[in-house]
Design an enzyme around this catalytic site. Structure first.
Site: not given
Ligand code: G6Q
Length: 549
Positions: A360, A391, A511
């Site tokens: 990410e 394995h 999202k």
């Molecule tokens: C992490 C990303 C992503 C995030 C999740 C949850 O660096 O931004 O993995 O942590 O989408 O987001 P919320 O904590 O806002 O629910």
């Protein structure tokens, strides 16, 4: 103030050009020759700091490679970029945010300014509040709505609000309160919720809703189901929520709107990225599991590596060296992936955690100047604990056509010694790194008496690069060190590639997209679909499968 680091595009930096020429010259060199020519190579190409020993001698490098990589770090302005991060500059430029996970583990009394305000006192205020809460729950002083003590803790979160907590809980299980049950719900697939709660008594269960934004669809859906499950089990009294829900978020308004008392809210800040948040209040479940003292030890470990990264010359700097070697393998040898192979069962979720941290952060194709990168950026990270992986997929690492650099992680002591197990485990890790580097030649295979029709199949080319990281034992402190090692390794790589390692527009896209389709699946009447023909027909088929128009 934003630092004004002026650097040339990567492929025009002199060190990059020199590395490309150097690679042409040495790419065929075999680790067998490199080791034969320098009997002390294994001792020379190793560094130790903060209790972590890194042997990087089994990489396809010479003294000149290291020199040029260090030169590249210099020409890439790595030192200045590090200082910009540590001093709270808004280096996450696409989100206009500081990047200060290092402040989460800064000792009391230090000062780190964001927009002119020292954030360290706030960090410690939250840690103290988490400590008090954890002690009350762990001691049984905190009671559920019906007066029973809390025996089960469930963290609800996803991505950065889940992977760190799960990984840390698994890694530190040895230190955890075994009389309590810890579970983690992340997936919006209802099965995750159903399986995590099916054998639990709501009267003894505490939910921690962890979400930086408190708007994430999966987490909010799971939190709502948790609320329904709890109220159903406790006779429907809404005031029960206060005793069974805590929230970890930066968004107090949304927490209150959900019905969680903000007294039970633990905050963090927009300068903590989700994937860099396991040592913030997002670690509340970790603290509940292992207690405040162990959590502080974890932070101390992080901090030691922060200091090492910030203050150590690059040639002895573990995260810098690992980052540079990764660039060498990725951009010059064309390796697409890195396998992370912990020989420690408690670290079974560590590769999954690193997948998010690395991919990410560095899965970006546009540079900080807004230009398309004309070189490869973040490799794919993956892995499984040894010896299990041996394995299965190790076959491809040993004898496949692709080059897969490996990071092996091992410890001098097991947490619970059992007969000969640990010696056997460690024999395997050393043997694997050795075999990958040196392989077995056709002559050696033939000399073993292998029939000639089979001989080629039994050849191991070797020359497969690896790092070996050794530490004394897996303590909370050492876990903090390992995570910080990879955080700064990722930083180093991102700095060289000149990308923003701290945004995640790809995640944001996901999202938004699902939110558009949800009503099209839920509506009674057939929706007017405006997607492409494939998406439209998948939606129609799904509606048919579930019996709607
Ligand atoms: C992490 C990303 C992503 C995030 C999740 C949850 O660096 O931004 O993995 O942590 O989408 O987001 P919320 O904590 O806002 O629910």
């Amino acid at each position: 103030m934003r630092s004004t680091i002026s650097i040339k595009p990567l492929t025009q930096r002199p060190a990059w050009k020199a590395l490309a020429a150097h690679h042409k010259k040495i790419q065929k060199l075999h680790l067998r020759e490199l080791f034969a020519d320098d009997p002390k190579r294994g001792e020379r190409l190793a560094v130790e700091a903060a209790g972590l020993y890194l042997d990087y001698s089994k990489n396809r490098i010479t003294g000149q490679t290291v020199k040029l990589l260090l030169q590249l770090a210099k020409e890439s302005g790595l030192r200045g970029k590090m200082e910009a991060m540590f001093s709270g500059e808004k280096i996450n430029t696409t989100e206009n945010r500081a990047v200060l996970h290092v402040a989460l583990r800064a000792p009391k009394g230090t000062s780190i300014l964001v927009d002119g305000k020292n954030v360290v006192p706030e960090v410690h205020a939250v840690l103290d509040k988490m400590g008090e809460f954890s002690n009350r729950v762990r001691s049984g002083e905190w009671k559920g709505h019906s007066g029973k003590r809390i025996k089960n803790v469930i963290n609800i979160g996803i991505g950065g609000s889940d992977l760190g907590p799960v990984m840390a809980y698994e890694a530190l299980k040895h230190y955890s309160e075994r009389a309590m049950t810890f579970r983690f719900i992340s997936n919006v697939d209802g099965i995750d919720f159903v399986e995590a709660t099916r054998d639990l008594d709501p009267a003894e269960t505490l939910f921690i809703v962890s979400s930086k934004t408190f708007t994430t669809l999966e987490t909010m859906t799971n939190a709502q189901s948790a609320r329904d499950w709890l109220l159903k089990g406790l006779g429907g009294e809404a005031k029960a929520v206060a005793k069974h829900f805590a929230a970890v978020s930066t968004n107090a308004e949304k927490v209150a709107a959900f019905g969680i008392d903000t007294v039970n809210m633990f905050g963090f800040w927009d300068w903590v990225g989700g994937r860099y948040s396991m040592d913030s209040a997002i670690g509340l479940s970790t603290m509940l599991a292992v207690g405040p003292d162990n959590f502080r030890a974890l932070l101390q470990g992080f901090h030691e590596v922060d200091e090492h990264f910030r203050n150590t010359p690059f040639e002895k700097n573990l995260p810098v060296l690992m980052g540079l070697l990764s660039i060498w393998n990725n951009d010059f040898f064309g390796a697409h992936t890195v396998a992370v192979l912990p020989y420690e069962q408690y670290l079974k979720r560590f590769p999954a955690y690193l997948q998010q941290l690395t991919m990410e952060s560095n899965g970006k194709h546009v540079t900080l100047d807004g230009k398309k990168a004309d070189y490869q950026t973040g490799p794919v990270y993956w892995g499984e604990p040894g010896t299990n992986g041996q394995h299965s997929f190790y076959q491809l690492i040993h004898q496949g056509t692709r080059l897969i650099p490996c990071d092996f992680i091992a410890f001098g002591h097991p947490l619970t010694p059992l007969g000969r197990h640990h010696d056997i485990l460690l024999a395997n890790v050393f043997a694997q790194a050795e075999a990958l580097a040196f392989g077995k030649t056709l002559e050696e295979v033939k000399a073993e008496g292998t029939p000639s029709a089979l001989a080629r199949h039994r050849v191991f080319e070797g020359n497969r690069p690896s790092n070996v990281i050794l530490a004394e034992r897996l303590t909370p402190e050492v876990l903090g060190k390992l995570v910080a090692l990879y955080e700064h390794n990722v930083f180093t790589q991102g700095a060289i590639w000149n990308i923003d390692s701290f945004d995640q527009w790809g995640v944001e896209l996901g999202k938004a997209l699902a939110q558009r389709i949800v009503p099209e699946l839920e509506s009674e009447a057939a929706p007017k679909l405006k997607h492409d023909s494939s998406t439209n027909s998948l939606i129609r088929r799904y509606r048919k499968l579930k019996g709607t128009k």
